[in-house]
Design a protein around this motif. Sequence first.
Motif: not given
Length: 459
Positions: A135-158
């Motif tokens: 969900t987009v809410a999950t992405l918002e919660a994870q955002a700080p940990a993704l800064a500067g990373k190469v993000v491999l999307v396993d499950v993307r928001p729906r």
Amino acid sequence: MRRPAGFLLAGLLALGLGAQGAPPDLLVREIKTNSRLMPNLEALCDGIGPRLTGSANLERAEAWAMDTLRASGAENVHAEAYVLGRPWHRGKAWARLSRLGAQKLDRPLDIAQWGWTEGTRGVVRGTVVRMEAPTVATLEAQAPALAGKVVLVDVRPRATETERKDMKAYRARLRRAWRAARTALVLVPSEKESGLLDMAGGPDLPYSSAAAFIAEGQARLLKRLLARGAKPEIEAFLGGGFGMEPVQAHNVVGELRGTEHPEEVVILGAHLDSWDLATGAADNGAGVVAFLEVLRAMKASGLPLRRTLRVVLFSGEEQGLLGSRAYLAAHAEETEKIQAVLVMDSGSGRISAMADGEVDAWAEALQAALKPAEALGAQDVVYARPRGSDHDTFRRAGIPAFAPRQESREYDTHVQHTRIDEVDRVSGEDLEQATQVMAILAWGLLNGPRLPHVPRDPS
């Protein structure tokens, strides 16, 4: 189980369907004998090439389509403009697995930049992390940990059921969430087999940061490395980007006027745009040349039409049905006069059935119109919504809109949106059958009973 077509079929028979030389027979014979299907497909795909919305190649294809319509006897041939926004272009793109812990590597990775995303503005480097954000809410919660990373999307928001009620607001929130994440790069595993890269994207969809598809097997490699605690690092460059000024896109229109109810129309819709990894022969050159051929065969056969046949070749389908939405908005005062919309956008395979859009009020008329195509192997009307394409724009507005069930020919697994979507993936024999079925169906809807419109569908 559907009711027999009954009086609807009897009405069509009264127009000559049961006689020797009946309209379906004439259409099938004309398409069999004088088909321009494959020459037109080669002219469009081999001669013009990829047709990305907003590109000069698509403009060349629009001019070709209008010339072809006029040569086939179409009337009122023209292009209708709408504002696309800033056009997008593809540039060079590369990536490599550059480090695994202390070990230096130089392992190439197969990537293709996601459409309508900004490039990287130079080489980017980052440690790979795996993201599961349903969900987009999950992405918002994870955002700080993704800064500067190469993000491999396993499950993307729906979008959730509630969010689907206002998709404009949802998409805006999703873009803000990705922007806030400040990732170095987003990698989305391709859904295609055999190492082929997928493609998607548009002005409203969904990444606001640099993003690319990665071959599915290489995505699995990165997941294995992460699963055993390794820290793979990637270097990458994406050179695609946007033009400086907004541009217009166009839909191409041509028609054969009806004699009894010319104000009522049956629309044959296909999208002229394609993705640019190949020439878009199956997606959707096949639909384009099929409906150009239906119009040509109708004119050549001299068949009387009660209603107007209108071919509309949309642009911007691959960017979120932009062309069909613009068409419907521009013709809002005429929507009640639309008898039906037929869209062909499921590849070039043989047609086995038609989906009725899950509207009982449309099924009987659809079944009656399809009845003469039984000998071609297309006889079923199924209670289902067809796969998404431009018909969805009309169906959601309550307008009868239909699309066929077609044989796959590896369309979903290998061909659609990939670098192998070329003319040699199209069977002329199968495309001929699909065109004959759609011609029969169009003739039945042009001359049959009036179909009712239904309430809008917000889904």
